[in-house]
Design a protein around this motif. Sequence first.
Motif, PDB file in Angstrom:
ATOM      1  N   ASP A   1      42.772  41.927  34.534  1.00 32.48           N
ATOM      2  CA  ASP A   1      41.584  41.367  35.181  1.00 32.48           C
ATOM      3  C   ASP A   1      41.546  41.644  36.684  1.00 32.48           C
ATOM      4  O   ASP A   1      40.587  41.252  37.354  1.00 32.48           O
ATOM      5  CB  ASP A   1      41.529  39.851  34.959  1.00 32.48           C
ATOM      6  CG  ASP A   1      41.279  39.485  33.506  1.00 32.48           C
ATOM      7  OD1 ASP A   1      40.704  40.311  32.773  1.00 32.48           O
ATOM      8  OD2 ASP A   1      41.671  38.370  33.102  1.00 32.48           O
ATOM      9  N   PHE A   2      42.581  42.281  37.210  1.00 35.33           N
ATOM     10  CA  PHE A   2      42.682  42.508  38.643  1.00 35.33           C
ATOM     11  C   PHE A   2      43.096  43.958  38.894  1.00 35.33           C
ATOM     12  O   PHE A   2      43.658  44.617  38.034  1.00 35.33           O
ATOM     13  CB  PHE A   2      43.713  41.563  39.271  1.00 35.33           C
ATOM     14  CG  PHE A   2      43.386  40.109  39.083  1.00 35.33           C
ATOM     15  CD1 PHE A   2      42.637  39.419  40.024  1.00 35.33           C
ATOM     16  CD2 PHE A   2      43.816  39.432  37.946  1.00 35.33           C
ATOM     17  CE1 PHE A   2      42.321  38.082  39.845  1.00 35.33           C
ATOM     18  CE2 PHE A   2      43.508  38.088  37.759  1.00 35.33           C
ATOM     19  CZ  PHE A   2      42.760  37.414  38.712  1.00 35.33           C
ATOM     20  N   GLY A   3      42.821  44.436  40.078  1.00 38.86           N
ATOM     21  CA  GLY A   3      43.337  45.738  40.496  1.00 38.86           C
ATOM     22  C   GLY A   3      44.664  45.533  41.204  1.00 38.86           C
ATOM     23  O   GLY A   3      45.590  44.946  40.664  1.00 38.86           O
ATOM     24  N   ARG A   4      44.728  46.012  42.437  1.00 38.63           N
ATOM     25  CA  ARG A   4      45.929  45.795  43.242  1.00 38.63           C
ATOM     26  C   ARG A   4      46.133  44.301  43.469  1.00 38.63           C
ATOM     27  O   ARG A   4      45.197  43.571  43.782  1.00 38.63           O
ATOM     28  CB  ARG A   4      45.816  46.512  44.580  1.00 38.63           C
ATOM     29  CG  ARG A   4      46.996  46.217  45.521  1.00 38.63           C
ATOM     30  CD  ARG A   4      46.709  46.676  46.943  1.00 38.63           C
ATOM     31  NE  ARG A   4      47.659  46.089  47.878  1.00 38.63           N
ATOM     32  CZ  ARG A   4      48.703  46.743  48.392  1.00 38.63           C
ATOM     33  NH1 ARG A   4      48.912  48.002  48.080  1.00 38.63           N
ATOM     34  NH2 ARG A   4      49.519  46.136  49.235  1.00 38.63           N
ATOM     35  N   VAL A   5      47.378  43.869  43.343  1.00 41.55           N
ATOM     36  CA  VAL A   5      47.747  42.471  43.567  1.00 41.55           C
ATOM     37  C   VAL A   5      48.732  42.417  44.731  1.00 41.55           C
ATOM     38  O   VAL A   5      49.771  43.089  44.704  1.00 41.55           O
ATOM     39  CB  VAL A   5      48.365  41.845  42.304  1.00 41.55           C
ATOM     40  CG1 VAL A   5      48.818  40.415  42.585  1.00 41.55           C
ATOM     41  CG2 VAL A   5      47.374  41.886  41.143  1.00 41.55           C
ATOM     42  N   ASP A   6      48.416  41.636  45.752  1.00 41.30           N
ATOM     43  CA  ASP A   6      49.283  41.550  46.924  1.00 41.30           C
ATOM     44  C   ASP A   6      50.531  40.714  46.665  1.00 41.30           C
ATOM     45  O   ASP A   6      51.591  40.997  47.227  1.00 41.30           O
ATOM     46  CB  ASP A   6      48.501  40.979  48.106  1.00 41.30           C
ATOM     47  CG  ASP A   6      47.372  41.893  48.529  1.00 41.30           C
ATOM     48  OD1 ASP A   6      47.657  42.929  49.163  1.00 41.30           O
ATOM     49  OD2 ASP A   6      46.212  41.603  48.204  1.00 41.30           O
ATOM     50  N   LEU A   7      50.419  39.685  45.829  1.00 42.29           N
ATOM     51  CA  LEU A   7      51.557  38.810  45.551  1.00 42.29           C
ATOM     52  C   LEU A   7      51.377  38.150  44.197  1.00 42.29           C
ATOM     53  O   LEU A   7      50.277  37.674  43.875  1.00 42.29           O
ATOM     54  CB  LEU A   7      51.667  37.718  46.628  1.00 42.29           C
ATOM     55  CG  LEU A   7      52.685  36.593  46.371  1.00 42.29           C
ATOM     56  CD1 LEU A   7      54.116  37.128  46.400  1.00 42.29           C
ATOM     57  CD2 LEU A   7      52.523  35.465  47.392  1.00 42.29           C
ATOM     58  N   ILE A   8      52.468  38.131  43.410  1.00 43.30           N
ATOM     59  CA  ILE A   8      52.546  37.246  42.240  1.00 43.30           C
ATOM     60  C   ILE A   8      53.665  36.250  42.504  1.00 43.30           C
ATOM     61  O   ILE A   8      54.787  36.631  42.839  1.00 43.30           O
ATOM     62  CB  ILE A   8      52.830  37.991  40.929  1.00 43.30           C
ATOM     63  CG1 ILE A   8      51.811  39.090  40.660  1.00 43.30           C
ATOM     64  CG2 ILE A   8      52.817  36.993  39.761  1.00 43.30           C
ATOM     65  CD1 ILE A   8      52.028  39.828  39.355  1.00 43.30           C
ATOM     66  N   ASP A   9      53.341  34.980  42.313  1.00 44.14           N
ATOM     67  CA  ASP A   9      54.310  33.897  42.458  1.00 44.14           C
ATOM     68  C   ASP A   9      54.589  33.347  41.061  1.00 44.14           C
ATOM     69  O   ASP A   9      53.694  32.840  40.392  1.00 44.14           O
ATOM     70  CB  ASP A   9      53.723  32.810  43.368  1.00 44.14           C
ATOM     71  CG  ASP A   9      54.717  31.709  43.688  1.00 44.14           C
ATOM     72  OD1 ASP A   9      55.224  31.074  42.744  1.00 44.14           O
ATOM     73  OD2 ASP A   9      54.979  31.472  44.878  1.00 44.14           O
TER      74      ASP A   9
END
Length: 303
Positions: free
Chosen positions: A214-222
Amino acid sequence: MDFAGHPIFEKFTPFSGVVPADCEVDFIGTLGHRDYVSSDPPGTERMIALETQAFDNEYFEWIDVLESVDQCGATYTMLEIGAGYGRWACRAALAARQRGVAKIRIGAVEGEPAHARWLENHLKLNGLSDDEMKVYACAVGAESGSAMFTIGTATTEPEADPRTWYGQRLVQVPLARITPDGGDRYFGHEVFVRRNGSRLIEVSVKPLAEVLADFGRVDLIDFDIQGEELAAISSAIDLMDGQVARIHIGTHTLEIEAGLRELLSAHGWHCRYDFSLNAEHATPYGNMLFEDGVQSWVNPRLG
């Protein structure tokens, strides 16, 4: 002697302002409703002016959030997996807003039904619009389907109350070892009881790859998913290699920590912080006892 903290905090303005009687506030100005963490009556409206973030068990999570915002472009995307009521999702969004980021995208996943309901309310309380957030009321695992999910115990505090316990998790338990509770349903879910007294419901499980789609580039996953972190990350590591710039992981066994080190190192990720659970560690900012472990990794392909 003054505390010499991480310089990233100097790039953001600490909160100063009036806090409503029924809320608490953090470094970046995120309001958190007291009902999510306490059964105590509300306090009073007050003026608070913060100077910096305290050096505590959340310090390195703050560093990852603020650095990911500091290094993003015109769009900031953050996913919180095992979100509770969405503290870190909101903190990331408000940090990005403070920096004037043009487009903010937040994805938050939570399987505990009470927490998932609070999660959406918490995001809206802190000014996120429907266009900026996507809430997944499910658990994350290695495969899609459904699974049993512990929601606490019937009588033991704090595990009996979703306001005071945030350790809910997926469990593998033979059906022969659980029985229907026979009482009220829990947010529409039938409740089961294990022989050890813990209470379970069946929840849907979504693989991490489906969330990433559902997303393109992701800056952070917590990640804070109470023992599922290695399975979930392993199932989507190839996608993460090309899509995710940074991850922060709360770890829950030594075996999981070792598996994450092996997996992420083999895929070329760079480890920034690695503190094992249930141990005291010397950090760049002082000694600290870690209950959950902490691992922080960056992806040099996207850094």
